[in-house]
Scaffold this active site. Structure first.
Site, mmCIF file in Angstrom:
data_model
loop_
_atom_site.group_PDB
_atom_site.id
_atom_site.type_symbol
_atom_site.label_atom_id
_atom_site.label_comp_id
_atom_site.label_asym_id
_atom_site.label_seq_id
_atom_site.Cartn_x
_atom_site.Cartn_y
_atom_site.Cartn_z
ATOM 1 N N THR A 45 -7.741 -5.001 -0.775
ATOM 2 C CA THR A 45 -6.658 -4.030 -0.471
ATOM 3 C C THR A 45 -7.476 -2.790 0.381
ATOM 4 O O THR A 45 -7.323 -2.465 1.499
ATOM 5 C CB THR A 45 -5.945 -3.666 -1.201
ATOM 6 O OG1 THR A 45 -5.469 -4.780 -1.841
ATOM 7 C CG2 THR A 45 -4.927 -2.533 -0.738
ATOM 8 N N THR A 46 -8.683 -2.360 -0.527
ATOM 9 C CA THR A 46 -9.459 -1.195 0.126
ATOM 10 C C THR A 46 -10.053 -1.479 1.414
ATOM 11 O O THR A 46 -10.450 -0.624 2.008
ATOM 12 C CB THR A 46 -10.195 -0.564 -1.036
ATOM 13 O OG1 THR A 46 -9.156 -0.315 -2.230
ATOM 14 C CG2 THR A 46 -10.739 0.840 -0.742
ATOM 15 N N TYR A 108 5.375 -10.252 0.871
ATOM 16 C CA TYR A 108 6.705 -10.346 1.639
ATOM 17 C C TYR A 108 7.453 -11.766 1.161
ATOM 18 O O TYR A 108 8.610 -11.429 1.196
ATOM 19 C CB TYR A 108 6.003 -10.553 3.252
ATOM 20 C CG TYR A 108 7.192 -10.417 4.077
ATOM 21 C CD1 TYR A 108 8.128 -9.404 4.321
ATOM 22 C CD2 TYR A 108 7.980 -11.752 4.589
ATOM 23 C CE1 TYR A 108 9.060 -9.170 5.110
ATOM 24 C CE2 TYR A 108 8.942 -11.480 5.522
ATOM 25 C CZ TYR A 108 9.413 -10.473 5.708
ATOM 26 O OH TYR A 108 10.614 -10.418 6.509
ATOM 27 N N TYR A 134 -4.572 -11.089 -8.946
ATOM 28 C CA TYR A 134 -4.422 -9.583 -8.656
ATOM 29 C C TYR A 134 -3.036 -9.269 -8.577
ATOM 30 O O TYR A 134 -2.217 -9.748 -7.734
ATOM 31 C CB TYR A 134 -5.184 -9.434 -7.130
ATOM 32 C CG TYR A 134 -5.192 -8.060 -6.822
ATOM 33 C CD1 TYR A 134 -4.867 -6.912 -7.665
ATOM 34 C CD2 TYR A 134 -5.748 -7.748 -5.534
ATOM 35 C CE1 TYR A 134 -4.657 -5.609 -7.121
ATOM 36 C CE2 TYR A 134 -5.667 -6.440 -5.024
ATOM 37 C CZ TYR A 134 -5.171 -5.276 -5.563
ATOM 38 O OH TYR A 134 -5.112 -4.034 -5.195
ATOM 39 N N ARG A 139 2.391 -2.839 -4.064
ATOM 40 C CA ARG A 139 2.087 -3.033 -2.682
ATOM 41 C C ARG A 139 2.692 -4.553 -1.969
ATOM 42 O O ARG A 139 2.829 -4.648 -0.871
ATOM 43 C CB ARG A 139 0.333 -3.357 -2.892
ATOM 44 C CG ARG A 139 -0.260 -3.264 -1.465
ATOM 45 C CD ARG A 139 -0.704 -1.894 -1.387
ATOM 46 N NE ARG A 139 -1.302 -2.000 0.029
ATOM 47 C CZ ARG A 139 -2.080 -1.118 0.684
ATOM 48 N NH1 ARG A 139 -2.628 -0.023 -0.288
ATOM 49 N NH2 ARG A 139 -2.749 -0.929 1.717
ATOM 50 N N LYS A 162 -6.850 -8.894 -12.394
ATOM 51 C CA LYS A 162 -6.693 -7.500 -12.134
ATOM 52 C C LYS A 162 -5.291 -6.903 -12.001
ATOM 53 O O LYS A 162 -4.583 -7.276 -11.302
ATOM 54 C CB LYS A 162 -7.214 -7.197 -10.304
ATOM 55 C CG LYS A 162 -7.364 -5.757 -10.108
ATOM 56 C CD LYS A 162 -7.822 -5.508 -8.707
ATOM 57 C CE LYS A 162 -7.530 -3.925 -8.233
ATOM 58 N NZ LYS A 162 -8.050 -3.878 -6.884
ATOM 59 N N ILE A 204 -11.869 -2.843 -11.217
ATOM 60 C CA ILE A 204 -12.006 -2.797 -9.838
ATOM 61 C C ILE A 204 -11.383 -1.634 -9.350
ATOM 62 O O ILE A 204 -10.339 -1.540 -8.899
ATOM 63 C CB ILE A 204 -11.212 -4.171 -9.372
ATOM 64 C CG1 ILE A 204 -11.935 -5.561 -10.007
ATOM 65 C CG2 ILE A 204 -11.655 -4.363 -7.939
ATOM 66 C CD1 ILE A 204 -11.436 -6.738 -9.920
#
Length: 298
Positions: A45-46, A108, A134, A139, A162, A204
């Site tokens: 994501t980052t 989504y 994850y 998000r 995570k 993480i």
């Protein structure tokens, strides 16, 4: 066995003139390793993976693997809301030499927990390297429930989770399934020590982009029994961590790295530069923590 313990950095992807800035990426990797980071997570994501096309994504991971050269594990983001595409990317990143995969929940679609279990199992059945689940429902809109974890943790290719739900009650439920074969990692920088206390073995981290050594030391202190020092470090980081999430990740942390002179201030739409108000807050907390020396915000 766990892919790593300690602090893994969810590394940003630097851009220049609309393209991945590989020279800057290489410098970031070397800086992270020289500051004792325990693992590098590429194209998560980052790392703005959602705006990288498949070719860029694979090339960025491959470059990272080659640059790291086995010094720390490289874990590649491979998640998708299309199971077939996630399998395709997982196999490509496995072929590129990734030590493991980070697999975000399908976004989504808002699949059911039954669909989520089938999604992860279908991917895990096709790969030969470990996968870390994850969960970041804020998000993606999809949470990995403790029940789903209880099923998925049995798969030999699923090595951990995570956990970034922000729900400590859920973390406690999931922690029941932590073992030598299934690791629990914090996905929230400000809850790292709390999650370690529930049996976690690492984080993480987004803020590790700017303070890798401190994140490494905080986790190391906790795992070595120096709980008081780890708690002290967590509390000292809190305001800086808050600043790194004053706008949606990775907007603030890329601005911070720019203030440190490490990357260009460039994003891919729909990500954009932070507001002036946010930038002032980011700089203020970086100054307070000692990440940057005093100089005017620009």
């Amino acid at each position: 066995m766990a892919l790593f313990s300690g602090a893994g950095v969810a590394l940003v992807t630097p851009f220049s003139n609309g393209k991945v800035d590989f020279p800057r990426l290489g410098e970031l990797i070397e800086w992270q390793i020289s500051h004792d980071i325990d693992a590098i997570i590429s194209c998560g994501t980052t790392g703005e993976a959602s705006t990288l096309n498949d070719e860029e994504h694979i090339e960025t991971v491959r470059y990272t693997i080659n640059k790291v050269a086995g010094r720390v594990p490289v874990i590649a983001g491979a998640g998708s809301n299309d199971t077939a595409h996630a399998i395709k990317m997982s196999l490509a990143l496995q072929e590129a030499g990734a030590d493991g995969l980070l697999m975000v929940t399908p976004y989504y679609n808002k699949c059911t927990q039954k669909g989520l279990i089938k999604h992860y199992a279908a991917i895990a059945d096709q790969i030969k390297i470990p996968m870390i689940l994850y969960s970041v429902p804020g998000r993606t809109g999809v949470n990995i429930s403790p029940f789903a974890v209880s099923v998925l943790c049995r798969h030999p290719n699923i090595a951990g989770i995570k956990e970034a739900s922000g729900d400590m009650s859920q973390v406690v439920e999931i922690a029941k399934y932590a073992s030598n074969q299934f690791a629990l990692y914090s996905g929230n920088d400000d809850m790292t020590v709390a999650l370690l206390s529930m049996g976690g073995i690492g984080v993480i981290s987004t803020v590790a982009n700017i303070i890798p050594k401190d994140m490494h030391l905080m986790v190391e202190n906790y795992l070595n029994g120096n709980v008081k020092e780890a708690c002290k470090m967590q509390l000292e980081m809190k305001s800086l961590i808050d600043a790194m999430f004053i706008e949606v990740n990775p907007i603030p942390v890329k601005a911070a790295l720019h203030l440190m002179g490490k990357i260009e201030k460039e994003y891919r739409l729909p990500m954009c530069e932070p507001t002036e108000e946010s930038l002032k807050k980011i700089e203020k907390e970086m100054l307070n923590y000692g990440v940057i020396p005093p100089y005017p915000c620009s």
